[in-house]
Design a protein around this motif. Structure first.
Motif, PDB file in Angstrom:
ATOM      1  N   ILE A 127       1.747   4.907  -5.551  1.00 36.32           N
ATOM      2  CA  ILE A 127       0.568   5.435  -6.422  1.00 36.32           C
ATOM      3  C   ILE A 127      -0.550   4.524  -6.625  1.00 36.32           C
ATOM      4  O   ILE A 127      -0.001   3.247  -7.336  1.00 36.32           O
ATOM      5  N   GLY A 128      -1.542   4.965  -6.587  1.00 36.44           N
ATOM      6  CA  GLY A 128      -2.802   4.324  -7.198  1.00 36.44           C
ATOM      7  C   GLY A 128      -3.665   4.985  -8.051  1.00 36.44           C
ATOM      8  O   GLY A 128      -4.097   6.166  -7.282  1.00 36.44           O
ATOM      9  N   LEU A 129      -3.915   4.657  -9.211  1.00 37.19           N
ATOM     10  CA  LEU A 129      -4.569   5.558 -10.087  1.00 37.19           C
ATOM     11  C   LEU A 129      -5.981   5.146 -10.259  1.00 37.19           C
ATOM     12  O   LEU A 129      -6.718   5.662 -11.108  1.00 37.19           O
ATOM     13  N   GLY A 130      -6.405   4.380  -9.417  1.00 33.88           N
ATOM     14  CA  GLY A 130      -7.879   3.856  -9.657  1.00 33.88           C
ATOM     15  C   GLY A 130      -9.092   5.048  -9.524  1.00 33.88           C
ATOM     16  O   GLY A 130     -10.267   4.603 -10.214  1.00 33.88           O
ATOM     17  N   GLY A 131      -8.757   5.975  -8.983  1.00 36.04           N
ATOM     18  CA  GLY A 131      -9.729   7.279  -8.980  1.00 36.04           C
ATOM     19  C   GLY A 131      -9.694   8.014 -10.146  1.00 36.04           C
ATOM     20  O   GLY A 131     -10.490   9.114 -10.524  1.00 36.04           O
ATOM     21  N   ILE A 132      -8.673   7.922 -10.961  1.00 38.81           N
ATOM     22  CA  ILE A 132      -8.281   8.937 -12.270  1.00 38.81           C
ATOM     23  C   ILE A 132      -8.143   8.389 -13.303  1.00 38.81           C
ATOM     24  O   ILE A 132      -8.268   9.081 -14.474  1.00 38.81           O
ATOM     25  N   ALA A 133      -7.468   7.242 -13.406  1.00 37.39           N
ATOM     26  CA  ALA A 133      -7.238   6.563 -14.774  1.00 37.39           C
ATOM     27  C   ALA A 133      -8.221   6.306 -15.692  1.00 37.39           C
ATOM     28  O   ALA A 133      -8.103   6.267 -16.938  1.00 37.39           O
ATOM     29  N   LYS A 134      -9.135   5.446 -15.035  1.00 33.68           N
ATOM     30  CA  LYS A 134     -10.164   5.064 -16.112  1.00 33.68           C
ATOM     31  C   LYS A 134     -10.857   6.465 -16.895  1.00 33.68           C
ATOM     32  O   LYS A 134     -11.124   6.385 -18.003  1.00 33.68           O
ATOM     33  N   GLY A 135     -11.078   7.295 -16.236  1.00 36.82           N
ATOM     34  CA  GLY A 135     -11.586   8.541 -16.845  1.00 36.82           C
ATOM     35  C   GLY A 135     -10.713   9.202 -17.889  1.00 36.82           C
ATOM     36  O   GLY A 135     -11.234   9.548 -18.794  1.00 36.82           O
ATOM     37  N   ALA A 136      -9.383   8.982 -17.614  1.00 39.79           N
ATOM     38  CA  ALA A 136      -8.593   9.659 -18.559  1.00 39.79           C
ATOM     39  C   ALA A 136      -8.436   8.560 -19.791  1.00 39.79           C
ATOM     40  O   ALA A 136      -8.264   8.952 -20.849  1.00 39.79           O
ATOM     41  N   ILE A 137      -8.723   7.455 -19.549  1.00 43.63           N
ATOM     42  CA  ILE A 137      -8.568   6.390 -20.419  1.00 43.63           C
ATOM     43  C   ILE A 137      -9.797   6.650 -21.406  1.00 43.63           C
ATOM     44  O   ILE A 137      -9.579   6.282 -22.658  1.00 43.63           O
ATOM     45  N   VAL A 138     -10.779   6.830 -20.853  1.00 44.47           N
ATOM     46  CA  VAL A 138     -12.073   7.024 -21.520  1.00 44.47           C
ATOM     47  C   VAL A 138     -11.770   8.522 -22.585  1.00 44.47           C
ATOM     48  O   VAL A 138     -12.044   8.300 -23.563  1.00 44.47           O
ATOM     49  N   ASP A 139     -11.135   9.396 -21.876  1.00 46.53           N
ATOM     50  CA  ASP A 139     -10.867  10.559 -22.679  1.00 46.53           C
ATOM     51  C   ASP A 139     -10.156  10.102 -24.205  1.00 46.53           C
ATOM     52  O   ASP A 139     -10.190  10.681 -25.221  1.00 46.53           O
ATOM     53  N   TYR A 140      -9.077   9.127 -23.838  1.00 51.65           N
ATOM     54  CA  TYR A 140      -8.322   9.214 -25.037  1.00 51.65           C
ATOM     55  C   TYR A 140      -9.140   8.122 -26.070  1.00 51.65           C
ATOM     56  O   TYR A 140      -8.777   8.265 -27.056  1.00 51.65           O
ATOM     57  N   ALA A 141      -9.960   7.419 -25.600  1.00 50.53           N
ATOM     58  CA  ALA A 141     -10.578   6.584 -26.536  1.00 50.53           C
ATOM     59  C   ALA A 141     -11.753   7.391 -27.332  1.00 50.53           C
ATOM     60  O   ALA A 141     -11.786   7.413 -28.553  1.00 50.53           O
ATOM     61  N   VAL A 142     -12.149   8.434 -26.550  1.00 51.35           N
ATOM     62  CA  VAL A 142     -13.021   9.562 -27.251  1.00 51.35           C
ATOM     63  C   VAL A 142     -12.175  10.143 -28.365  1.00 51.35           C
ATOM     64  O   VAL A 142     -12.790  10.248 -29.442  1.00 51.35           O
ATOM     65  N   GLY A 143     -11.108  10.550 -27.994  1.00 49.73           N
ATOM     66  CA  GLY A 143     -10.065  10.864 -28.943  1.00 49.73           C
ATOM     67  C   GLY A 143      -9.916  10.192 -30.239  1.00 49.73           C
ATOM     68  O   GLY A 143      -9.923  10.829 -31.149  1.00 49.73           O
ATOM     69  N   VAL A 144      -9.577   8.953 -29.784  1.00 55.07           N
ATOM     70  CA  VAL A 144      -9.445   8.176 -31.050  1.00 55.07           C
ATOM     71  C   VAL A 144     -10.778   8.051 -32.133  1.00 55.07           C
ATOM     72  O   VAL A 144     -10.797   8.037 -33.230  1.00 55.07           O
ATOM     73  N   LEU A 145     -12.123   7.903 -31.399  1.00 47.14           N
ATOM     74  CA  LEU A 145     -13.194   8.098 -32.070  1.00 47.14           C
ATOM     75  C   LEU A 145     -13.486   9.373 -32.925  1.00 47.14           C
ATOM     76  O   LEU A 145     -13.951   9.382 -34.312  1.00 47.14           O
ATOM     77  N   ARG A 146     -13.132  10.250 -32.202  1.00 47.68           N
ATOM     78  CA  ARG A 146     -13.401  11.443 -32.979  1.00 47.68           C
ATOM     79  C   ARG A 146     -12.444  11.821 -34.224  1.00 47.68           C
ATOM     80  O   ARG A 146     -12.731  12.194 -35.192  1.00 47.68           O
ATOM     81  N   SER A 147     -11.204  11.170 -34.018  1.00 48.50           N
ATOM     82  CA  SER A 147     -10.317  11.409 -35.026  1.00 48.50           C
ATOM     83  C   SER A 147     -10.632  10.481 -36.325  1.00 48.50           C
ATOM     84  O   SER A 147     -10.085  10.911 -37.294  1.00 48.50           O
ATOM     85  N   ARG A 148     -11.443   9.525 -36.109  1.00 53.18           N
ATOM     86  CA  ARG A 148     -11.941   8.902 -37.073  1.00 53.18           C
ATOM     87  C   ARG A 148     -13.422   9.127 -37.716  1.00 53.18           C
ATOM     88  O   ARG A 148     -13.789   8.148 -38.309  1.00 53.18           O
ATOM     89  N   GLY A 149     -13.765  10.329 -37.065  1.00 54.58           N
ATOM     90  CA  GLY A 149     -14.887  10.598 -37.928  1.00 54.58           C
ATOM     91  C   GLY A 149     -16.056  10.276 -37.184  1.00 54.58           C
ATOM     92  O   GLY A 149     -17.411  10.582 -37.464  1.00 54.58           O
ATOM     93  N   CYS A 150     -16.166   9.525 -35.809  1.00 54.38           N
ATOM     94  CA  CYS A 150     -17.338   9.321 -35.184  1.00 54.38           C
ATOM     95  C   CYS A 150     -17.907  10.326 -34.826  1.00 54.38           C
ATOM     96  O   CYS A 150     -17.421  11.565 -33.971  1.00 54.38           O
TER      97      CYS A 150
END
Length: 228
Positions: A127-150
């Motif tokens: 398995i190689g997640l190069g086509g999907i993992a980066k976008g998912a990781i961005v989504d998780y980062a967005v969730g962190v920023l939103r949860s902290r009021g950004c």
């Protein structure tokens, strides 16, 4: 968060930390990642993984279903034979590609929701997640920023961008898409808010062999770089 820059900086640091944690989990560039444990062991036994990795693999399988295999997370079964950093540039043996591409099939990945484990149904499936993992990781980062009021920000992971809210002037964010054959112009500039823009270009990672350009975007049906 303009009134409290410290809070903003703390939120940004937390987002970077989450991205680093998930990258270490999902990368196939590091032998001790959780994904590489799956690639080594999951043919012999089910491998339990963290929820985030399980979700990305599950989404990758669904993308395979939705595209009839045009997107396939098992592309790495053949893709690992390519070395775009080789000096001098060299192509993999065509016979090895033909053999490896027979293992490229997302249906060879079996998930167990109850145990959150992954099985590989054939030997040498990778398995190689190069086509999907980066976008998912961005989504998780967005969730962190939103949860902290950004409320307005851009997360840019190089080709995977999420823009939230509007910029300082109250305008939409502009995301430029580089022209793949020119360093001096853009193919398009998109005004966006509250959505992601994701691109991948053959001009980012490639090599020339005997006058032919070979890029890192592989066709999972052939194991060779996509054309057209």
């Amino acid at each position: 968060l303009e009134e409290n820059p410290f809070v903003a900086e703390t939120a940004i640091a937390a987002a970077f930390s989450e991205m680093a944690r998930l990258e270490a989990m999902m990368t196939d560039w590091c032998d001790d990642s959780q994904l590489m444990l799956v690639n080594r062991e999951a043919f012999r036994r089910p491998v339990q993984v963290d929820p985030e990795l399980f979700t990305v693999i599950r989404d990758g399988i669904q993308a395979g279903v939705d595209t009839n295999g045009a997107f396939d997370i098992t592309w790495r079964s053949a893709g690992r034979l390519w070395d775009f950093k080789a000096n001098p540039p060299r192509l993999p043996d065509a016979r090895n590609i033909d053999k490896a591409v027979q293992k490229v099939d997302y249906r060879n990945v079996q998930l167990d929701e109850e145990t959150r484990s992954v099985r590989l149904l054939k030997e040498d499936v990778h398995i190689g997640l190069g086509g999907i993992a980066k976008g998912a990781i961005v989504d998780y980062a967005v969730g962190v920023l939103r949860s902290r009021g950004c409320k307005r920000f851009v997360v840019n992971a190089g080709g995977d961008i999420f823009a939230k809210g509007r910029n300082d002037g109250g305008r939409l964010w502009w995301v430029a898409i580089r022209h793949p054959r020119s360093n001096k112009e853009n193919l398009a500039v998109l005004p966006v808010a509250n959505l992601a823009v994701v691109t991948s270009g053959d001009y980012e990672r490639y090599m020339h062999v005997d006058g032919t350009m070979y890029c890192h975007i592989l066709d999972p049906r052939t194991g060779w770089p996509a054309r057209g």
